[in-house]
Design an enzyme around this catalytic site. Structure first.
Site, PDB file in Angstrom:
ATOM      1  N   LEU A  98       0.888  -1.157   0.000  1.00  0.00           N
ATOM      2  CA  LEU A  98       0.000   0.000   0.000  1.00  0.00           C
ATOM      3  C   LEU A  98       0.925   1.206   0.000  1.00  0.00           C
ATOM      4  O   LEU A  98       1.752   1.355   0.891  1.00  0.00           O
ATOM      5  CB  LEU A  98      -0.899  -0.010   1.243  1.00  0.00           C
ATOM      6  CG  LEU A  98      -2.084   0.958   1.272  1.00  0.00           C
ATOM      7  CD1 LEU A  98      -3.019   0.729   0.096  1.00  0.00           C
ATOM      8  CD2 LEU A  98      -2.853   0.790   2.585  1.00  0.00           C
ATOM      9  N   ASP A  99       0.833   2.026  -1.043  1.00  0.00           N
ATOM     10  CA  ASP A  99       1.771   3.123  -1.225  1.00  0.00           C
ATOM     11  C   ASP A  99       1.979   3.924   0.055  1.00  0.00           C
ATOM     12  O   ASP A  99       1.069   4.064   0.874  1.00  0.00           O
ATOM     13  CB  ASP A  99       1.268   4.087  -2.317  1.00  0.00           C
ATOM     14  CG  ASP A  99       1.243   3.442  -3.684  1.00  0.00           C
ATOM     15  OD1 ASP A  99       1.976   2.472  -3.891  1.00  0.00           O
ATOM     16  OD2 ASP A  99       0.480   3.920  -4.539  1.00  0.00           O
ATOM     17  N   LYS A 100       3.168   4.483   0.208  1.00  0.00           N
ATOM     18  CA  LYS A 100       3.495   5.279   1.386  1.00  0.00           C
ATOM     19  C   LYS A 100       2.528   6.446   1.560  1.00  0.00           C
ATOM     20  O   LYS A 100       2.182   6.818   2.680  1.00  0.00           O
ATOM     21  CB  LYS A 100       4.933   5.806   1.262  1.00  0.00           C
ATOM     22  CG  LYS A 100       5.472   6.468   2.519  1.00  0.00           C
ATOM     23  CD  LYS A 100       6.945   6.820   2.342  1.00  0.00           C
ATOM     24  CE  LYS A 100       7.519   7.471   3.593  1.00  0.00           C
ATOM     25  NZ  LYS A 100       8.954   7.792   3.441  1.00  0.00           N
ATOM     26  N   ASP A 101       2.055   7.015   0.442  1.00  0.00           N
ATOM     27  CA  ASP A 101       1.142   8.153   0.516  1.00  0.00           C
ATOM     28  C   ASP A 101      -0.326   7.740   0.462  1.00  0.00           C
ATOM     29  O   ASP A 101      -1.208   8.574   0.305  1.00  0.00           O
ATOM     30  CB  ASP A 101       1.444   9.175  -0.586  1.00  0.00           C
ATOM     31  CG  ASP A 101       1.665   8.529  -1.942  1.00  0.00           C
ATOM     32  OD1 ASP A 101       1.587   7.296  -2.027  1.00  0.00           O
ATOM     33  OD2 ASP A 101       1.916   9.259  -2.913  1.00  0.00           O
ATOM     34  N   SER A 102      -0.597   6.429   0.612  1.00  0.00           N
ATOM     35  CA  SER A 102      -1.958   5.918   0.740  1.00  0.00           C
ATOM     36  C   SER A 102      -2.144   5.371   2.145  1.00  0.00           C
ATOM     37  O   SER A 102      -1.182   5.167   2.884  1.00  0.00           O
ATOM     38  CB  SER A 102      -2.221   4.812  -0.293  1.00  0.00           C
ATOM     39  OG  SER A 102      -2.032   5.284  -1.608  1.00  0.00           O
TER      40      SER A 102
END
Length: 231
Positions: A98-102
């Site tokens: 899960l993306d760092k910015d998600s």
């Protein structure tokens, strides 16, 4: 699954260390020296330094509500690493990223077979996200037509995405259900249609829901939730 993943899930060492041990000729599969390209199905006899290693008899399954800014890597020297923010009684591994910015639902387990199925495109596991966007270049707010275009599949450069389900949740906010897991897929799909993602939250994986779990907290899956995933 890759051999290094098996060695790691078996608890012998980290995945990075497993790669080093395989390269050093310390790991055999069915008595044959393995390399870092070896893929296994879990039924093989795996030895490390001559000692048989096996997966756990009892698997653990955990949902974590990942905040923005946490990276799904397991590098202890990285302050943003998941390993420095998630206190679990045993070593579990994230299923996908899960993306760092998600933010939102991250599934962790030591069940290598389930991990392989969830990450394999042939099993079509559903993942549900809530997304907020900002229009680019004087684009109008998203509408039903935007949802239809997303559902049909979007050319994101390296691929055309598979059909999916999209519905409006509010002003420039939508829900999307994917059975695909391309890198930063939703962000690329939105950008291709002229919109910038400003918030992305995963709320469900194949019937296992984030619900009211507080951000930064984790819980074990119920027996019913495990059954939804493994069957």
């Amino acid at each position: 699954m890759r051999l290094s993943q098996y060695v790691s899930i078996a608890g012998a060492c980290s995945k990075r260390a497993a790669n080093r041990l395989i390269s050093a000729g310390k790991v055999c599969v069915n008595g044959v020296l393995a390399d870092n390209h070896t893929v296994i199905n879990g039924s093989e006899s795996i030895t490390l330094g001559g000692q048989l290693i096996t997966l756990p008899d009892h698997f653990s399954y955990v949902i974590y509500n990942k905040p923005v800014g946490i990276d799904c890597n397991y590098r202890s020297q990285d302050p943003a690493s998941l390993i420095n923010h998630l206190d679990l009684p045993k070593r579990l591994f994230p299923v996908g990223r899960l993306d760092k910015d998600s933010h939102g639902l991250l599934l962790l387990t030591d069940d290598g077979g389930l991990c392989h199925r969830l990450l394999s495109p042939e099993f079509h596991y559903r993942k549900t996200y809530h997304v907020s966007v900002r229009p680019h270049f004087n684009k109008p707010d998203i509408d039903v037509q935007f949802c239809r275009l997303m559902e049909q599949g979007v050319d994101i450069g390296q691929a055309v995405t598979l059909p999916c389900r999209v519905q409006l949740l509010g002003a420039n906010r939508f829900e999307i259900v994917l059975t695909q897991g391309l890198n930063r897929q939703i962000r690329k799909m939105s950008r291709a249609l002229g919109y910038h993602v400003i918030d992305l939250q995963r709320v469900e994986i194949s019937g296992c829901k984030l619900g009211e779990l507080p951000e930064g907290k984790w819980r074990s899956l119920s027996d019913k939730e495990v059954e939804l995933l493994v069957n």
